[in-house]
Scaffold this motif. Structure first.
Motif, PDB file in Angstrom:
ATOM      1  N   ARG A 117       0.837  -1.198   0.000  1.00 52.44           N
ATOM      2  CA  ARG A 117       0.000   0.000   0.000  1.00 52.44           C
ATOM      3  C   ARG A 117       0.872   1.248   0.000  1.00 52.44           C
ATOM      4  NH1 ARG A 117      -5.161  -0.388   4.084  1.00 52.44           N
ATOM      5  NH2 ARG A 117      -6.231  -2.028   2.933  1.00 52.44           N
ATOM      6  N   ASP A 152      -6.480  -2.035  -4.119  1.00 47.64           N
ATOM      7  CA  ASP A 152      -6.279  -3.021  -3.054  1.00 47.64           C
ATOM      8  C   ASP A 152      -7.565  -3.825  -2.941  1.00 47.64           C
ATOM      9  OD1 ASP A 152      -6.109  -4.413  -0.625  1.00 47.64           O
ATOM     10  OD2 ASP A 152      -5.011  -2.799   0.362  1.00 47.64           O
ATOM     11  N   ALA A 211      -7.897   2.173  -1.224  1.00 49.78           N
ATOM     12  CA  ALA A 211      -6.429   2.138  -1.146  1.00 49.78           C
ATOM     13  C   ALA A 211      -5.827   1.630  -2.449  1.00 49.78           C
ATOM     14  CB  ALA A 211      -5.996   1.241   0.009  1.00 49.78           C
ATOM     15  N   LYS A 212      -4.607   2.061  -2.698  1.00 50.34           N
ATOM     16  CA  LYS A 212      -3.866   1.620  -3.883  1.00 50.34           C
ATOM     17  C   LYS A 212      -2.643   0.819  -3.444  1.00 50.34           C
ATOM     18  CE  LYS A 212      -6.069   3.734  -7.242  1.00 50.34           C
ATOM     19  NZ  LYS A 212      -6.720   3.011  -8.289  1.00 50.34           N
ATOM     20  N   LEU A 213      -2.359  -0.217  -4.207  1.00 44.53           N
ATOM     21  CA  LEU A 213      -1.145  -1.007  -4.010  1.00 44.53           C
ATOM     22  C   LEU A 213      -0.134  -0.624  -5.077  1.00 44.53           C
ATOM     23  CD1 LEU A 213      -2.683  -4.568  -3.442  1.00 44.53           C
ATOM     24  CD2 LEU A 213      -1.787  -3.013  -1.699  1.00 44.53           C
TER      25      LEU A 213
END
Length: 156
Positions: free
Chosen positions: A63, A96, A102-104
């Motif tokens: 993340r 995510d 959220a971003k990975l």
């Protein structure tokens, strides 16, 4: 930055050569030397982007917020680095699956060529830092540093 002139201090309430100062100074000097070597190279990312890329490689799919914390960066600073790395095709940001807000960060195959160049510069700086330290003492130092890290944060 030159070492503090302790002789000019009346009575310092701390040891200017204590562990914390030494670790800070070593990290600062190592980073400065890495940045200098980096500037003289043909690596296509900035030193800040390189640090983000290396930490992303170290963490695996991670993340953005976790990566920012690991680097000690504000989220906006990391986001700017990641934007440029993504534009170069070195990382991709994906949703995510456990939290769609959220971003990975995930490395692309193209990142590995850049990482090899970064690793070469890092090895040069570590060799410079190690200079006259023999293998036995270096291994002992590394073991002790890993123990100190574990003492401060057992999960790392």
């Amino acid at each position: 930055m030159a070492p503090y002139n302790v002789a000019l201090m009346k009575s310092p309430p701390f040891d200017p050569q204590n562990f914390s100062f030494l670790i800070h100074d070593i990290a600062r000097l190592q980073r400065r030397e890495f940045d200098r070597k980096f500037a003289d190279s043909d690596i296509t990312v900035t030193p800040g982007e390189a640090r983000a890329l290396v930490h992303a490689a170290r963490a695996g799919e991670v993340r953005q917020v976790v990566l920012a914390d690991a680097l000690g960066l504000e989220a906006m600073t990391l986001s700017a680095y990641l934007d440029r790395l993504e534009k170069q095709g070195l990382i991709e940001r994906i949703a995510d699956p456990t939290d769609r807000r959220a971003k990975l960060v995930r490395l692309t195959d193209a990142a590995y060529d850049v990482l090899r160049g970064i690793a070469e510069k890092g090895a040069e700086v570590r060799e410079m830092a190690r200079d006259k330290i023999n293998d036995r003492d270096w291994e002992k130092l590394m073991k002790l540093l890993r123990q100190i890290r574990s003492n401060l944060h057992p999960d790392e």
